[in-house]
Design a protein around this motif. Structure first.
Motif, PDB file in Angstrom:
ATOM      1  N   THR A  62       0.839  -1.191   0.000  1.00 40.74           N
ATOM      2  CA  THR A  62       0.000   0.000   0.000  1.00 40.74           C
ATOM      3  C   THR A  62       0.881   1.250   0.000  1.00 40.74           C
ATOM      4  N   VAL A  63       0.402   2.261  -0.677  1.00 39.08           N
ATOM      5  CA  VAL A  63       1.136   3.519  -0.785  1.00 39.08           C
ATOM      6  C   VAL A  63       0.266   4.626  -0.208  1.00 39.08           C
ATOM      7  N   THR A  64       0.853   5.478   0.634  1.00 37.09           N
ATOM      8  CA  THR A  64       0.130   6.586   1.232  1.00 37.09           C
ATOM      9  C   THR A  64       0.919   7.879   1.033  1.00 37.09           C
ATOM     10  N   TYR A  65       0.223   8.895   0.576  1.00 44.53           N
ATOM     11  CA  TYR A  65       0.797  10.236   0.462  1.00 44.53           C
ATOM     12  C   TYR A  65      -0.232  11.198   1.014  1.00 44.53           C
ATOM     13  N   LYS A  66       0.078  11.848   2.124  1.00 41.69           N
ATOM     14  CA  LYS A  66      -0.907  12.650   2.852  1.00 41.69           C
ATOM     15  C   LYS A  66      -0.792  14.146   2.610  1.00 41.69           C
ATOM     16  N   ASN A  67       0.199  14.604   1.892  1.00 42.65           N
ATOM     17  CA  ASN A  67       0.448  16.041   1.794  1.00 42.65           C
ATOM     18  C   ASN A  67      -0.019  16.663   0.494  1.00 42.65           C
TER      19      ASN A  67
ATOM     20  N   PHE B 215      11.715   0.025  -3.209  1.00 42.64           N
ATOM     21  CA  PHE B 215      11.017   0.499  -4.405  1.00 42.64           C
ATOM     22  C   PHE B 215      11.562   1.833  -4.889  1.00 42.64           C
ATOM     23  N   GLN B 216      11.272   2.116  -6.144  1.00 43.69           N
ATOM     24  CA  GLN B 216      11.565   3.420  -6.734  1.00 43.69           C
ATOM     25  C   GLN B 216      10.332   3.870  -7.524  1.00 43.69           C
ATOM     26  N   ILE B 217      10.151   5.188  -7.631  1.00 41.08           N
ATOM     27  CA  ILE B 217       9.039   5.723  -8.427  1.00 41.08           C
ATOM     28  C   ILE B 217       9.492   5.785  -9.871  1.00 41.08           C
ATOM     29  N   THR B 218       8.676   5.187 -10.770  1.00 41.24           N
ATOM     30  CA  THR B 218       9.045   5.154 -12.185  1.00 41.24           C
ATOM     31  C   THR B 218       8.090   5.944 -13.080  1.00 41.24           C
ATOM     32  N   GLY B 219       7.018   6.476 -12.525  1.00 40.64           N
ATOM     33  CA  GLY B 219       6.091   7.255 -13.336  1.00 40.64           C
ATOM     34  C   GLY B 219       4.996   7.895 -12.510  1.00 40.64           C
ATOM     35  N   TYR B 220       4.318   8.864 -13.133  1.00 39.74           N
ATOM     36  CA  TYR B 220       3.237   9.588 -12.481  1.00 39.74           C
ATOM     37  C   TYR B 220       2.046   9.696 -13.417  1.00 39.74           C
TER      38      TYR B 220
ATOM     39  N   LYS C  80     -10.706  12.228  -4.476  1.00 37.43           N
ATOM     40  CA  LYS C  80     -10.278  10.962  -3.876  1.00 37.43           C
ATOM     41  C   LYS C  80      -9.634  10.112  -4.968  1.00 37.43           C
ATOM     42  N   ASP C  81      -8.472   9.584  -4.669  1.00 36.77           N
ATOM     43  CA  ASP C  81      -7.697   8.764  -5.621  1.00 36.77           C
ATOM     44  C   ASP C  81      -7.418   9.501  -6.931  1.00 36.77           C
ATOM     45  N   ALA C  82      -7.350  10.833  -6.897  1.00 35.30           N
ATOM     46  CA  ALA C  82      -7.123  11.632  -8.108  1.00 35.30           C
ATOM     47  C   ALA C  82      -5.660  11.613  -8.549  1.00 35.30           C
ATOM     48  N   GLY C  83      -4.757  11.304  -7.628  1.00 35.50           N
ATOM     49  CA  GLY C  83      -3.340  11.237  -7.961  1.00 35.50           C
ATOM     50  C   GLY C  83      -2.900   9.791  -8.140  1.00 35.50           C
ATOM     51  N   SER C  84      -1.909   9.590  -8.987  1.00 39.38           N
ATOM     52  CA  SER C  84      -1.388   8.230  -9.175  1.00 39.38           C
ATOM     53  C   SER C  84       0.112   8.267  -9.444  1.00 39.38           C
ATOM     54  N   LEU C  85       0.751   7.171  -9.095  1.00 39.34           N
ATOM     55  CA  LEU C  85       2.167   6.996  -9.383  1.00 39.34           C
ATOM     56  C   LEU C  85       2.440   5.514  -9.604  1.00 39.34           C
ATOM     57  N   VAL C  86       3.587   5.225 -10.189  1.00 40.48           N
ATOM     58  CA  VAL C  86       3.975   3.844 -10.479  1.00 40.48           C
ATOM     59  C   VAL C  86       5.260   3.549  -9.724  1.00 40.48           C
TER      60      VAL C  86
ATOM     61  N   THR D 296      -2.627   4.934  -6.008  1.00 42.39           N
ATOM     62  CA  THR D 296      -3.349   6.198  -6.065  1.00 42.39           C
ATOM     63  C   THR D 296      -3.257   6.903  -4.722  1.00 42.39           C
ATOM     64  N   PHE D 297      -3.475   8.210  -4.746  1.00 46.05           N
ATOM     65  CA  PHE D 297      -3.514   8.995  -3.520  1.00 46.05           C
ATOM     66  C   PHE D 297      -4.521  10.127  -3.711  1.00 46.05           C
ATOM     67  N   ASP D 298      -5.021  10.625  -2.595  1.00 46.58           N
ATOM     68  CA  ASP D 298      -5.998  11.711  -2.625  1.00 46.58           C
ATOM     69  C   ASP D 298      -5.297  13.047  -2.829  1.00 46.58           C
ATOM     70  N   ILE D 299      -5.944  13.938  -3.559  1.00 46.15           N
ATOM     71  CA  ILE D 299      -5.482  15.321  -3.687  1.00 46.15           C
ATOM     72  C   ILE D 299      -6.566  16.190  -3.059  1.00 46.15           C
ATOM     73  N   ALA D 300      -6.217  16.853  -1.975  1.00 45.89           N
ATOM     74  CA  ALA D 300      -7.181  17.664  -1.221  1.00 45.89           C
ATOM     75  C   ALA D 300      -7.518  18.950  -1.967  1.00 45.89           C
ATOM     76  N   GLN D 301      -8.740  19.434  -1.753  1.00 49.18           N
ATOM     77  CA  GLN D 301      -9.143  20.719  -2.306  1.00 49.18           C
ATOM     78  C   GLN D 301      -8.374  21.832  -1.597  1.00 49.18           C
TER      79      GLN D 301
END
Length: 187
Positions: free
Chosen positions: A2-7, A35-40, A48-54, A73-78
């Motif tokens: 699971t991946v979490t990004y809160k900011n 792991f490493q991030i390979t894409g966005y 909710k779940d508007a952001g994504s990364l690989v 996926t991760f949420d992008i706050a208003q």
């Protein structure tokens, strides 16, 4: 995994978190170092779940199969929206203080909705955030009877939120309107 990004908060630009800014866990075990991030994804709009990364396992990883990826996926706050409202009469003259007799449009009760010839909302946001007309809506409150005080309001939506509220009594029933970014009273 699971991946979490809160900011993440809407900025108007693509949000691309760094590996140091996310949590990567297998159950309760931190596996971020594997792991490493390979894409966005596009990662622009709030939701909710508007952001994504690989994510992909780092080379020579002993616990995860090389060559596989994890889409997360991760949420992008208003973001918060505030601003100012200016209203104009049919002659194009700004009506500044609508409570003063000398500077207001004279609305007389006749059972119809009262509106201004033109309403302009000027957003005020922190940073370099983009505000479009899709991010807010201009509405009138209590502008038929004036019960509870007539207002022209701006309701934040889409990529924005606001802390204000307004009470609408125009239907004879009290309804609270949430997400009010700006409000201007009139008589």
């Amino acid at each position: 995994v699971t991946v979490t990004y809160k900011n993440a908060e809407y900025t108007g630009d693509s949000i691309q978190p760094k590996l140091a800014d996310i949590d990567v866990k297998l159950g309760d075990v931190d596996v971020k170092s594997q792991f490493q991030i390979t894409g966005y994804g596009e990662n622009i709009n709030a939701g909710k779940d508007a952001g994504s990364l690989v994510l992909a396992p780092v080379k020579d990883n002993k616990n995860f199969t090389s060559g596989t990826t994890k889409n997360a996926t991760f949420d992008i706050a208003q973001a918060t929206l505030t601003g100012t409202i200016k209203v104009y009469n049919a002659n194009g003259i700004e009506q500044k203080d609508l409570r003063l007799k000398w500077d207001k449009t004279e609305f007389t009760y006749d059972g119809t909705e009262k509106t201004f010839a033109k309403v302009v909302f000027t957003p005020s946001v922190t940073g370099n955030k983009k505000v479009t007309s899709d991010d807010y809506e201009i509405q009138y409150v209590n502008n038929t009877t004036g019960a509870g005080g007539a207002k022209v309001i701006v309701v934040a939506k889409g990529n924005y939120k606001a802390a204000g509220t307004a009470t609408d009594l125009s239907t004879g029933k009290e309804v609270e309107i949430k997400n009010v970014a700006a409000s201007k009273d009139f008589t």
